[in-house]
Design a protein around this motif. Structure first.
Motif, PDB file in Angstrom:
ATOM      1  N   ALA A  45       0.818  -1.208   0.000  1.00  0.00           N
ATOM      2  CA  ALA A  45       0.000   0.000   0.000  1.00  0.00           C
ATOM      3  C   ALA A  45       0.851   1.257   0.000  1.00  0.00           C
ATOM      4  CB  ALA A  45      -0.925   0.005   1.219  1.00  0.00           C
ATOM      5  N   ALA A  46       2.018   1.170   0.606  1.00  0.00           N
ATOM      6  CA  ALA A  46       2.887   2.341   0.696  1.00  0.00           C
ATOM      7  C   ALA A  46       3.423   2.771  -0.658  1.00  0.00           C
ATOM      8  CB  ALA A  46       4.050   2.044   1.632  1.00  0.00           C
ATOM      9  N   GLN A  47       3.353   1.882  -1.667  1.00  0.00           N
ATOM     10  CA  GLN A  47       3.911   2.205  -2.974  1.00  0.00           C
ATOM     11  C   GLN A  47       2.876   2.783  -3.932  1.00  0.00           C
ATOM     12  OE1 GLN A  47       6.311  -0.791  -4.768  1.00  0.00           O
ATOM     13  NE2 GLN A  47       7.191  -1.467  -2.858  1.00  0.00           N
ATOM     14  N   ILE A  48       1.640   2.916  -3.488  1.00  0.00           N
ATOM     15  CA  ILE A  48       0.600   3.400  -4.372  1.00  0.00           C
ATOM     16  C   ILE A  48       0.638   4.921  -4.456  1.00  0.00           C
ATOM     17  CG2 ILE A  48      -1.883   3.432  -4.789  1.00  0.00           C
ATOM     18  CD1 ILE A  48      -0.506   0.743  -5.149  1.00  0.00           C
ATOM     19  N   ALA A  49       0.580   5.436  -5.672  1.00  0.00           N
ATOM     20  CA  ALA A  49       0.659   6.881  -5.881  1.00  0.00           C
ATOM     21  C   ALA A  49      -0.721   7.512  -5.704  1.00  0.00           C
ATOM     22  CB  ALA A  49       1.207   7.160  -7.276  1.00  0.00           C
ATOM     23  N   ALA A  50      -0.787   8.824  -5.903  1.00  0.00           N
ATOM     24  CA  ALA A  50      -2.032   9.560  -5.722  1.00  0.00           C
ATOM     25  C   ALA A  50      -3.125   8.992  -6.606  1.00  0.00           C
ATOM     26  CB  ALA A  50      -1.811  11.034  -6.048  1.00  0.00           C
ATOM     27  N   ALA A  51      -4.355   8.989  -6.096  1.00  0.00           N
ATOM     28  CA  ALA A  51      -5.469   8.387  -6.829  1.00  0.00           C
ATOM     29  C   ALA A  51      -5.678   9.069  -8.170  1.00  0.00           C
ATOM     30  CB  ALA A  51      -6.740   8.460  -5.997  1.00  0.00           C
ATOM     31  N   LYS A  52      -5.532  10.377  -8.218  1.00  0.00           N
ATOM     32  CA  LYS A  52      -5.752  11.088  -9.473  1.00  0.00           C
ATOM     33  C   LYS A  52      -4.410  11.357 -10.127  1.00  0.00           C
ATOM     34  CE  LYS A  52      -8.180  14.791 -11.688  1.00  0.00           C
ATOM     35  NZ  LYS A  52      -9.496  14.597 -12.188  1.00  0.00           N
ATOM     36  N   SER A  53      -4.073  10.545 -11.088  1.00  0.00           N
ATOM     37  CA  SER A  53      -2.829  10.723 -11.825  1.00  0.00           C
ATOM     38  C   SER A  53      -2.934  11.967 -12.703  1.00  0.00           C
ATOM     39  CB  SER A  53      -2.569   9.492 -12.698  1.00  0.00           C
ATOM     40  OG  SER A  53      -1.593   9.768 -13.665  1.00  0.00           O
ATOM     41  N   PRO A  54      -1.826  12.668 -12.958  1.00  0.00           N
ATOM     42  CA  PRO A  54      -1.864  13.808 -13.887  1.00  0.00           C
ATOM     43  C   PRO A  54      -2.243  13.393 -15.295  1.00  0.00           C
ATOM     44  CG  PRO A  54       0.400  13.232 -13.299  1.00  0.00           C
ATOM     45  CD  PRO A  54      -0.492  12.475 -12.373  1.00  0.00           C
ATOM     46  N   TYR A  55      -2.194  12.108 -15.584  1.00  0.00           N
ATOM     47  CA  TYR A  55      -2.570  11.627 -16.915  1.00  0.00           C
ATOM     48  C   TYR A  55      -4.054  11.295 -17.020  1.00  0.00           C
ATOM     49  CZ  TYR A  55       2.463  11.141 -17.473  1.00  0.00           C
ATOM     50  OH  TYR A  55       3.821  11.387 -17.536  1.00  0.00           O
ATOM     51  N   SER A  56      -4.803  11.428 -15.918  1.00  0.00           N
ATOM     52  CA  SER A  56      -6.210  11.039 -15.916  1.00  0.00           C
ATOM     53  C   SER A  56      -7.093  12.067 -16.604  1.00  0.00           C
ATOM     54  CB  SER A  56      -6.704  10.848 -14.476  1.00  0.00           C
ATOM     55  OG  SER A  56      -6.077   9.748 -13.858  1.00  0.00           O
TER      56      SER A  56
END
Length: 315
Positions: A45-56
């Motif tokens: 879980a610690a490796q998961i990035a922000a839910a809203k990627s800048p590519y979204s």
């Protein structure tokens, strides 16, 4: 084991429902639960990035029920409902991917090997199908470039070839005398397309483990290309110096080009590509149509890849 049946998981490892409902309070905008869904090891879980990627995209995602029940996955049948009805037979763990060709570190890597050093993130992408329909899907995955860099592409490598699993005992669409396609399903990208930050390998969607019918456990997502480029259930990745064969191009080269970029100005021989129907926005005579966007709306990011190319000839 990466994926286990619910009956195999002890109650001590199951997140209490009350905690699940407070997930945003505990994790903010992170995708920690997506990691827990895909990987029982909570440290992931610690490796998961922000839910809203800048590519979204900011568009509203397609309903999960639609995205997981209306699929093209001919290994399970040619009807859109076949994959969701029949893909449950596919065993996705253990899983390995052979990486070979023009690389410095060829090997057969387990899925655990592939995922161990990566950071997963959620990317909400528009996905366009050549038949005239589209979806908006929140994928969980990581850039393909991250994996390719690790295996050290050689200077002679110009393309990346992909291959899908052949397992007719679990994939009923691969059985029988008359086959709609030749197996294995194969696809390819130019190396610069594969290394582009928009191109990802997906392991999940909607914050959950990738369903079998959507290409579990590892599939390609290239959002500016038609959906058939997104090869599913990948078992081999090869770096090569010549344009690799692709399944639909071999079947009908006049209908399905190698590049398969979304282009409203290049029609399929049997239908227009100028408009599209978003799944979930009506059907039949009541289906809402919308203009198809060049490069599926990702032109600002990817148009430079094709500078100087005739996109009608290189369709």
């Amino acid at each position: 084991m990466l994926i286990r049946k619910a009956s195999d998981i002890p109650s001590s490892e199951i997140t209490p429902h009350s905690v699940y409902l407070r997930r945003r309070e505990f994790l903010g905008a992170s995708l920690g639960l997506a990691a827990l869904a895909a990987f029982p090891d909570a440290t992931r879980a610690a490796q998961i990035a922000a839910a809203k990627s800048p590519y979204s995209t900011d568009e509203t995602p397609t309903r999960r029920a639609d995205a997981t029940s209306y699929n093209n996955f001919y290994e399970f049948g040619t009807d859109k409902a076949d994959p969701s009805a029949k893909a449950g037979s596919l065993k996705t763990s253990p899983w390995s991917v052979k990486i070979d060709g023009l690389v410095g570190k060829p090997a057969t890597y387990t899925l655990e090997d592939i995922l161990k050093p990566v950071t997963l993130e959620e990317r909400i992408y528009r996905m366009r199908c050549v038949e005239g329909w589209s979806m908006v899907i929140p994928w969980v995955g990581f850039p393909l470039a991250d994996l390719l860099k690790r295996v050290e592409p050689q200077n002679a490598a110009k393309y990346v070839a992909f291959e899908t699993l052949v397992r007719p005992e679990e994939m009923p669409g691969q059985r029988g005398l008359f086959q709609p396609l030749s197996w294995p399903y194969v696809e390819g990208l130019r190396l610069d397309e594969a290394m582009h930050p928009l191109t990802i390998l997906a392991t999940g969607m909607y914050g959950e483990t990738l369903p079998n019918q959507n290409g579990a456990p590892l599939r390609l997502v290239v959002p500016w290309k038609y959906g058939f480029k997104g090869i599913k259930s990948i078992v081999r990745i090869s770096l090569v110096d010549k344009e690799p064969p692709t399944t639909w191009n071999k079947l009908a080269a006049d209908e399905y080009g190698f590049y398969s970029n979304v282009n409203p100005e290049v029609d399929h021989p049997r239908w227009s590509q100028a408009t599209e129907r978003r799944i979930g926005e009506g059907s039949g005579l009541f289906a809402k149509r919308r203009p198809t966007l060049m490069f599926n709306g990702y032109g600002e990011q990817v148009a430079q890849l094709y500078s100087g190319m005739d996109l009608r000839a290189n369709y």
